[in-house]
Design a protein around this motif. Sequence first.
Motif, PDB file in Angstrom:
ATOM      1  N   ILE A   1      28.913  16.510 100.045  1.00 15.77           N
ATOM      2  CA  ILE A   1      28.946  15.743  98.335  1.00 15.77           C
ATOM      3  C   ILE A   1      29.128  17.218  97.409  1.00 15.77           C
ATOM      4  CG2 ILE A   1      26.890  14.200  97.161  1.00 15.77           C
ATOM      5  CD1 ILE A   1      26.539  13.070  99.335  1.00 15.77           C
ATOM      6  N   ASN A   2      27.764  17.974  97.453  1.00 17.36           N
ATOM      7  CA  ASN A   2      27.593  19.453  96.203  1.00 17.36           C
ATOM      8  C   ASN A   2      29.201  19.748  96.731  1.00 17.36           C
ATOM      9  OD1 ASN A   2      25.343  19.542  96.529  1.00 17.36           O
ATOM     10  ND2 ASN A   2      25.117  20.536  98.263  1.00 17.36           N
ATOM     11  N   ALA A   3      30.215  19.345  97.208  1.00 21.04           N
ATOM     12  CA  ALA A   3      30.838  19.721  97.387  1.00 21.04           C
ATOM     13  C   ALA A   3      32.529  19.325  96.631  1.00 21.04           C
ATOM     14  CB  ALA A   3      31.330  20.541  98.402  1.00 21.04           C
ATOM     15  N   LEU A   4      32.030  17.396  96.234  1.00 15.85           N
ATOM     16  CA  LEU A   4      32.515  17.390  95.797  1.00 15.85           C
ATOM     17  C   LEU A   4      32.770  17.194  94.544  1.00 15.85           C
ATOM     18  CD1 LEU A   4      32.875  14.611  98.757  1.00 15.85           C
ATOM     19  CD2 LEU A   4      34.917  15.173  97.961  1.00 15.85           C
ATOM     20  N   VAL A   5      31.530  17.322  94.609  1.00 18.53           N
ATOM     21  CA  VAL A   5      31.353  17.251  92.595  1.00 18.53           C
ATOM     22  C   VAL A   5      31.212  18.502  91.843  1.00 18.53           C
ATOM     23  CG1 VAL A   5      28.883  17.059  91.509  1.00 18.53           C
ATOM     24  CG2 VAL A   5      29.087  15.769  93.960  1.00 18.53           C
TER      25      VAL A   5
ATOM     26  N   GLN B   1      36.507  26.980 100.649  1.00 19.45           N
ATOM     27  CA  GLN B   1      35.134  27.316  99.504  1.00 19.45           C
ATOM     28  C   GLN B   1      34.151  25.426 100.155  1.00 19.45           C
ATOM     29  OE1 GLN B   1      37.235  26.407  95.791  1.00 19.45           O
ATOM     30  NE2 GLN B   1      36.640  28.970  95.425  1.00 19.45           N
ATOM     31  N   PHE B   2      34.895  24.476 100.228  1.00 19.52           N
ATOM     32  CA  PHE B   2      34.418  22.999 100.880  1.00 19.52           C
ATOM     33  C   PHE B   2      33.625  23.836 101.783  1.00 19.52           C
ATOM     34  CE2 PHE B   2      36.691  20.511  97.190  1.00 19.52           C
ATOM     35  CZ  PHE B   2      36.230  19.616  98.255  1.00 19.52           C
ATOM     36  N   GLY B   3      34.170  24.520 102.891  1.00 20.74           N
ATOM     37  CA  GLY B   3      33.771  24.450 104.520  1.00 20.74           C
ATOM     38  C   GLY B   3      32.195  24.991 104.197  1.00 20.74           C
ATOM     39  N   ALA B   4      32.431  26.546 103.353  1.00 22.86           N
ATOM     40  CA  ALA B   4      30.918  26.990 102.930  1.00 22.86           C
ATOM     41  C   ALA B   4      30.140  25.897 103.265  1.00 22.86           C
ATOM     42  CB  ALA B   4      31.553  28.245 101.653  1.00 22.86           C
ATOM     43  N   TYR B   5      30.261  25.144 101.954  1.00 23.77           N
ATOM     44  CA  TYR B   5      29.177  23.753 101.347  1.00 23.77           C
ATOM     45  C   TYR B   5      28.591  23.028 102.679  1.00 23.77           C
ATOM     46  CZ  TYR B   5      28.487  25.106  95.856  1.00 23.77           C
ATOM     47  OH  TYR B   5      28.792  26.116  95.013  1.00 23.77           O
ATOM     48  N   VAL B   6      29.008  22.523 103.589  1.00 23.62           N
ATOM     49  CA  VAL B   6      29.440  21.791 104.402  1.00 23.62           C
ATOM     50  C   VAL B   6      28.122  22.278 105.534  1.00 23.62           C
ATOM     51  CG1 VAL B   6      30.411  20.490 106.199  1.00 23.62           C
ATOM     52  CG2 VAL B   6      31.597  20.244 104.287  1.00 23.62           C
ATOM     53  N   ILE B   7      28.960  23.841 106.199  1.00 16.12           N
ATOM     54  CA  ILE B   7      28.386  24.922 107.323  1.00 16.12           C
ATOM     55  C   ILE B   7      26.832  24.861 106.468  1.00 16.12           C
ATOM     56  CG2 ILE B   7      27.898  26.443 107.728  1.00 16.12           C
ATOM     57  CD1 ILE B   7      31.448  26.940 107.720  1.00 16.12           C
ATOM     58  N   ALA B   8      26.812  25.109 104.962  1.00 16.68           N
ATOM     59  CA  ALA B   8      25.192  25.481 104.188  1.00 16.68           C
ATOM     60  C   ALA B   8      24.447  23.722 104.623  1.00 16.68           C
ATOM     61  CB  ALA B   8      25.724  25.716 102.958  1.00 16.68           C
TER      62      ALA B   8
ATOM     63  N   ASP C   1      23.117  27.370  96.401  1.00 17.30           N
ATOM     64  CA  ASP C   1      23.472  25.837  96.658  1.00 17.30           C
ATOM     65  C   ASP C   1      20.984  25.485  96.427  1.00 17.30           C
ATOM     66  OD1 ASP C   1      23.060  23.050  97.444  1.00 17.30           O
ATOM     67  OD2 ASP C   1      23.272  24.345 100.032  1.00 17.30           O
ATOM     68  N   MET C   2      21.405  24.222  95.675  1.00 21.64           N
ATOM     69  CA  MET C   2      19.628  24.448  95.156  1.00 21.64           C
ATOM     70  C   MET C   2      19.398  22.895  96.265  1.00 21.64           C
ATOM     71  SD  MET C   2      19.117  26.658  92.705  1.00 21.64           S
ATOM     72  CE  MET C   2      17.534  26.005  92.569  1.00 21.64           C
ATOM     73  N   SER C   3      19.919  22.592  96.746  1.00 19.34           N
ATOM     74  CA  SER C   3      20.046  20.721  97.668  1.00 19.34           C
ATOM     75  C   SER C   3      19.434  21.644  98.838  1.00 19.34           C
ATOM     76  CB  SER C   3      20.954  20.301  96.915  1.00 19.34           C
ATOM     77  OG  SER C   3      21.873  20.270  98.175  1.00 19.34           O
TER      78      SER C   3
END
Length: 356
Positions: A84-88, A185-192, A42-44
């Motif tokens: 948004i990260n997960a969607l992309v 996988q989506f959850g990991a990015y959302v929580i991050a 995650d570079m965001s």
Amino acid sequence: MSAVFAGSSLSQISLLTMLPYAAILAVAGLGQTLVIQQRGIDMSVPAGISLAAAIVGNYTSASGLGLAGVVALAVLAGAGVGLINALVIFKLNVTPLIATLAVSTVVQGYTLAYSHGRAGTAPPEFHNFAIGTTFGVPHLFVIATVITAIVAWVVRRTMVGRRLVAVGSGAGAATVIGIRVRRYQFGAYVIAGALSGVCGVMVAGYLSSPAVFVGNDYMMASVAAGVLGGTLLSGGIASFLSTSVAAIFLSQINMLLQNRGAPFSVQLMVQAAAIAVAIGAKSLLGGVPWRKIARRQGTSPPAGTLEQDGAAEDTHDVSILKDAAVGGSTAETVSSARTERVDPTGELHQRGSDIG
């Protein structure tokens, strides 16, 4: 090391100054660790931190949300960045590194427009709480400790956490046994992303008037904390407690460098060196014939080495089933998981059927 090169970095004042920054880095590192565990990156993180800090810094009583509402909005904004990260990544099939960098650029631009280039100022009562202590322990450090404990407990002790580990260890095998891989996988990015929002709130409260792009300092640092804490870039294995300890270590190193008069560029090089050393040490340990040595001594290969990982490969699917069983025959599911690993496309199986 601090005591030898700069004894003043271990003074009470220095430690009280270092611990809040370590707490912020620890929370950012926890989010990064969740993503790396899923074989991503995650570079965001800087964008999520900066956006949340801008929301808190531009808070006004006229907004009608109240301080708690603004804090919740900032955290939700960070979670939105993660979504948004997960969607992309998963809907557009973009590499995590490229996707999160692109999203970060867009969010940073929005943050600049939202704040009109002004840092803003956090509410005085919120700033006073952020810089305060209880029994000599900074409030931000207490918050980071609680968050670390919650994340570690969820991952290690709950079905959701175990399935998250299973997905990171092998998405193919996890799919075969019935786990909805994309959900985790989506959850990991959302929580991050939400944790980045928490970091932004903490930064805004502690600094009172943070810079517009205050989160930029945490991009490499969050990765360094996760990797130095033992998280494998190949996914699966992660220790959230170790990530927080690594954050304290890196913050203390930065304090040491500052006391020695080193510029910020040197701090960045130290963070990069920490990542290189952590990865290099893992590779070197993996190149040692631990299995042969262990066989001679009648012991097991050291935990975390490639030899030990290879020795445990045959029981990997059984452990997944034990922790995240979702129905079906155990023998059939283990067989399917192993087939998925050896022949993920099913091509070999199809050829065998044709020949038969």
